[in-house]
Scaffold this motif. Structure first.
Motif, PDB file in Angstrom:
ATOM      1  N   ALA A 103       0.829  -1.211   0.000  1.00 49.86           N
ATOM      2  CA  ALA A 103       0.000   0.000   0.000  1.00 49.86           C
ATOM      3  C   ALA A 103       0.860   1.255   0.000  1.00 49.86           C
ATOM      4  CB  ALA A 103      -0.934  -0.007   1.210  1.00 49.86           C
ATOM      5  N   ILE A 104       1.935   1.239   0.766  1.00 50.03           N
ATOM      6  CA  ILE A 104       2.814   2.412   0.822  1.00 50.03           C
ATOM      7  C   ILE A 104       3.493   2.621  -0.538  1.00 50.03           C
ATOM      8  CG2 ILE A 104       4.931   3.333   1.849  1.00 50.03           C
ATOM      9  CD1 ILE A 104       4.043   1.969   4.461  1.00 50.03           C
ATOM     10  N   ALA A 105       3.951   1.532  -1.171  1.00 51.26           N
ATOM     11  CA  ALA A 105       4.543   1.654  -2.506  1.00 51.26           C
ATOM     12  C   ALA A 105       3.525   2.237  -3.480  1.00 51.26           C
ATOM     13  CB  ALA A 105       5.028   0.294  -2.995  1.00 51.26           C
ATOM     14  N   GLY A 106       2.265   1.802  -3.363  1.00 49.41           N
ATOM     15  CA  GLY A 106       1.208   2.334  -4.219  1.00 49.41           C
ATOM     16  C   GLY A 106       0.959   3.811  -3.983  1.00 49.41           C
ATOM     17  N   LEU A 107       0.987   4.236  -2.727  1.00 47.83           N
ATOM     18  CA  LEU A 107       0.776   5.648  -2.413  1.00 47.83           C
ATOM     19  C   LEU A 107       1.905   6.517  -2.969  1.00 47.83           C
ATOM     20  CD1 LEU A 107      -0.516   5.387   1.277  1.00 47.83           C
ATOM     21  CD2 LEU A 107      -1.825   6.120  -0.728  1.00 47.83           C
ATOM     22  N   VAL A 108       3.131   6.017  -2.885  1.00 53.11           N
ATOM     23  CA  VAL A 108       4.268   6.755  -3.451  1.00 53.11           C
ATOM     24  C   VAL A 108       4.112   6.852  -4.969  1.00 53.11           C
ATOM     25  CG1 VAL A 108       6.765   6.747  -3.809  1.00 53.11           C
ATOM     26  CG2 VAL A 108       5.836   6.120  -1.579  1.00 53.11           C
ATOM     27  N   ALA A 109       3.644   5.779  -5.596  1.00 53.51           N
ATOM     28  CA  ALA A 109       3.420   5.789  -7.049  1.00 53.51           C
ATOM     29  C   ALA A 109       2.361   6.818  -7.427  1.00 53.51           C
ATOM     30  CB  ALA A 109       3.002   4.394  -7.522  1.00 53.51           C
ATOM     31  N   ILE A 110       1.290   6.899  -6.640  1.00 54.11           N
ATOM     32  CA  ILE A 110       0.229   7.879  -6.907  1.00 54.11           C
ATOM     33  C   ILE A 110       0.778   9.299  -6.792  1.00 54.11           C
ATOM     34  CG2 ILE A 110      -1.924   8.836  -5.998  1.00 54.11           C
ATOM     35  CD1 ILE A 110      -2.684   5.942  -5.220  1.00 54.11           C
ATOM     36  N   ALA A 111       1.597   9.535  -5.763  1.00 56.27           N
ATOM     37  CA  ALA A 111       2.200  10.860  -5.588  1.00 56.27           C
ATOM     38  C   ALA A 111       3.109  11.212  -6.763  1.00 56.27           C
ATOM     39  CB  ALA A 111       2.992  10.897  -4.274  1.00 56.27           C
ATOM     40  N   ALA A 112       3.880  10.215  -7.227  1.00 53.36           N
ATOM     41  CA  ALA A 112       4.781  10.448  -8.361  1.00 53.36           C
ATOM     42  C   ALA A 112       3.988  10.765  -9.627  1.00 53.36           C
ATOM     43  CB  ALA A 112       5.660   9.216  -8.587  1.00 53.36           C
ATOM     44  N   GLN A 113       2.894  10.037  -9.837  1.00 52.13           N
ATOM     45  CA  GLN A 113       2.054  10.283 -11.008  1.00 52.13           C
ATOM     46  C   GLN A 113       1.397  11.663 -10.928  1.00 52.13           C
ATOM     47  OE1 GLN A 113       2.013   8.368 -13.612  1.00 52.13           O
ATOM     48  NE2 GLN A 113       0.573   9.636 -14.746  1.00 52.13           N
ATOM     49  N   PHE A 114       1.014  12.089  -9.734  1.00 55.16           N
ATOM     50  CA  PHE A 114       0.436  13.422  -9.545  1.00 55.16           C
ATOM     51  C   PHE A 114       1.444  14.495  -9.952  1.00 55.16           C
ATOM     52  CE2 PHE A 114      -0.129  17.266  -7.034  1.00 55.16           C
ATOM     53  CZ  PHE A 114      -1.474  17.553  -7.220  1.00 55.16           C
ATOM     54  N   LEU A 115       2.689  14.341  -9.515  1.00 53.01           N
ATOM     55  CA  LEU A 115       3.735  15.307  -9.865  1.00 53.01           C
ATOM     56  C   LEU A 115       3.987  15.312 -11.364  1.00 53.01           C
ATOM     57  CD1 LEU A 115       6.261  14.656  -6.951  1.00 53.01           C
ATOM     58  CD2 LEU A 115       4.782  16.649  -7.247  1.00 53.01           C
ATOM     59  N   ASN A 116       3.875  14.131 -11.986  1.00 53.11           N
ATOM     60  CA  ASN A 116       4.069  14.035 -13.431  1.00 53.11           C
ATOM     61  C   ASN A 116       2.964  14.763 -14.187  1.00 53.11           C
ATOM     62  OD1 ASN A 116       3.062  12.039 -15.917  1.00 53.11           O
ATOM     63  ND2 ASN A 116       5.231  12.559 -15.966  1.00 53.11           N
ATOM     64  N   GLU A 117       1.723  14.544 -13.783  1.00 53.51           N
ATOM     65  CA  GLU A 117       0.585  15.104 -14.508  1.00 53.51           C
ATOM     66  C   GLU A 117       0.416  16.599 -14.282  1.00 53.51           C
ATOM     67  OE1 GLU A 117      -2.777  12.815 -13.322  1.00 53.51           O
ATOM     68  OE2 GLU A 117      -2.166  11.019 -14.440  1.00 53.51           O
ATOM     69  N   HIS A 118       0.791  17.092 -13.105  1.00 50.07           N
ATOM     70  CA  HIS A 118       0.557  18.498 -12.785  1.00 50.07           C
ATOM     71  C   HIS A 118       1.775  19.391 -12.957  1.00 50.07           C
ATOM     72  CE1 HIS A 118      -2.930  16.567 -10.899  1.00 50.07           C
ATOM     73  NE2 HIS A 118      -3.517  17.751 -10.960  1.00 50.07           N
ATOM     74  N   TYR A 119       2.975  18.795 -12.880  1.00 49.00           N
ATOM     75  CA  TYR A 119       4.183  19.617 -12.966  1.00 49.00           C
ATOM     76  C   TYR A 119       5.168  19.125 -14.017  1.00 49.00           C
ATOM     77  CZ  TYR A 119       2.331  21.327  -8.554  1.00 49.00           C
ATOM     78  OH  TYR A 119       1.506  21.859  -7.593  1.00 49.00           O
ATOM     79  N   GLY A 120       4.833  18.036 -14.723  1.00 47.05           N
ATOM     80  CA  GLY A 120       5.688  17.539 -15.793  1.00 47.05           C
ATOM     81  C   GLY A 120       6.928  16.811 -15.337  1.00 47.05           C
ATOM     82  N   ALA A 121       7.023  16.481 -14.044  1.00 49.03           N
ATOM     83  CA  ALA A 121       8.189  15.773 -13.528  1.00 49.03           C
ATOM     84  C   ALA A 121       8.139  14.311 -13.969  1.00 49.03           C
ATOM     85  CB  ALA A 121       8.224  15.848 -12.004  1.00 49.03           C
ATOM     86  N   PRO A 122       9.282  13.702 -14.359  1.00 48.88           N
ATOM     87  CA  PRO A 122       9.277  12.289 -14.785  1.00 48.88           C
ATOM     88  C   PRO A 122       8.760  11.383 -13.665  1.00 48.88           C
ATOM     89  CG  PRO A 122      11.364  13.352 -15.319  1.00 48.88           C
ATOM     90  CD  PRO A 122      10.623  14.300 -14.444  1.00 48.88           C
ATOM     91  N   ALA A 123       7.732  10.609 -13.951  1.00 41.81           N
ATOM     92  CA  ALA A 123       7.088   9.806 -12.910  1.00 41.81           C
ATOM     93  C   ALA A 123       8.035   8.785 -12.293  1.00 41.81           C
ATOM     94  CB  ALA A 123       5.863   9.092 -13.500  1.00 41.81           C
TER      95      ALA A 123
END
Length: 331
Positions: free
Chosen positions: A17-37
């Motif tokens: 679950a924690i790995a999944g939450l980190v993945a969601i956060a990374a995807q959020f940064l990718n979609e909103h700020y263009g950072a590589p997921a």
């Protein structure tokens, strides 16, 4: 049986679950700020290194870093078809395939010059030659257990992702300076940039046609992941000392990759299933790389040193020059 599965699920869930939450956060940064997921996932995971040792989360983190990444790589097969390969044409296909092989061979040759062993050379060379972080994780999963294996994997993922992002920015400028036509530009971008997302970003920043072609070329490189891992598994089996457990002749996730690619080639996978499986693959790989980050100690990562960084830079430059030369000679 059911009770055993339930107990196993309860054991894995906290870390998963924690790995999944980190993945969601990374995807959020990718979609909103263009950072590589992928880069965000591993960087966000690294400060959580203590969770890889915590009793309640250690098993789930280990499962995500190993088993989940194999599932993600296997599901990449739904993106591949024979028709894709045929549409490119033989000359450019030769450039792409030979570029992958030459880059891996070159990496094995220069490893000693940078103070790295053959396993690290193969890991980093395969990541540069094929598909960045995904290839690094797939190759890392079949390498023999050794000290610093997870550190080397995390280092490779971070380095190729950063270089891939820089290439996404500067390679379109380079192709314009070199006056490459649209087809040549698509082949160059798809044949040299490490990660799929950055290939898409670079290609479509020029035109829709270039974006489509560069993505196609990139996915053909992804196809080569299966035979490279298979050949590596054969070599590793033959080099294992007697009495030591050998890696499987063909890793299960490679078989699954090939089966899915074959089914997709014959049109036996419905579009909605293919799209769903592709999304699952992306999320699985993102969560897996977050878990790899959690299993990575920052002080140990720094021990890799500057020469290893320059080695990956050299591998990247070699691939770019090789593909560019091939385009000019055969294109």
């Amino acid at each position: 049986m059911i009770e055993t599965l339930k107990a196993r699920a309860q054991e894995l869930f906290p870390g998963f679950a924690i790995a999944g939450l980190v993945a969601i956060a990374a995807q959020f940064l990718n979609e909103h700020y263009g950072a590589p997921a992928m880069l965000m996932a591993i960087l966000l995971g690294m400060p959580l290194n203590f969770l890889a040792e915590e009793k309640r989360t250690a098993e789930g983190v280990a499962f995500s870093a190993k088993t989940l990444l194999r599932i993600g790589v296997a599901l990449l097969g739904v993106r591949i078809s024979v028709e894709m390969v045929q549409s490119l044409g033989l000359p450019m296909l030769i450039v792409i395939v030979s570029g992958v092989g030459a880059t891996i061979g070159f990496s094995l040759l220069i490893g000693r010059l940078f103070g790295r062993d053959r396993l690290f050379s193969f890991l980093s060379g395969g990541a540069v030659a094929i598909c960045g972080a995904s290839a690094a994780m797939a190759i890392g999963s079949i390498l023999p257990k050794r000290e610093h294996a997870e550190r080397d994997l995390a280092f490779t993922v971070i380095t190729v992702t950063v270089l891939s992002t820089l290439a996404m920015i500067f390679y379109p400028i380079l192709t314009s300076y070199l006056k490459l036509n649209m087809d040549q530009t698509g082949v160059f971008l798809g044949g040299t940039i490490h990660d799929v997302a950055q290939v898409v970003g670079a290609g479509f920043s020029i035109s829709e046609e270039t974006g489509d072609l560069s993505t196609l070329v990139k996915l053909i490189r992804v196809t080569l992941l299966a035979p490279v891992v298979f050949i590596a598994a054969l070599i590793l089996r033959s080099s294992v000392e007697p009495g030591t457990k050998r890696p499987p002749l063909i890793p299960g996730f490679v078989i699954a990759f090939l089966v899915l690619a074959t089914l997709n080639s014959f049109g036996l996978i419905p579009t909605f299933v293919s799209e769903f499986a592709s999304q699952v693959a992306s999320w699985a790989l993102l969560a897996a790389i977050a878990a790899v980050g959690m299993k990575t100690s920052i002080p140990k990562l720094l021990e890799v040193g500057g020469p290893a960084i320059w080695m990956v830079v050299t591998q990247t430059a070699f691939l770019a020059v090789f593909v560019l030369a091939g385009i000019w000679l055969l294109g």
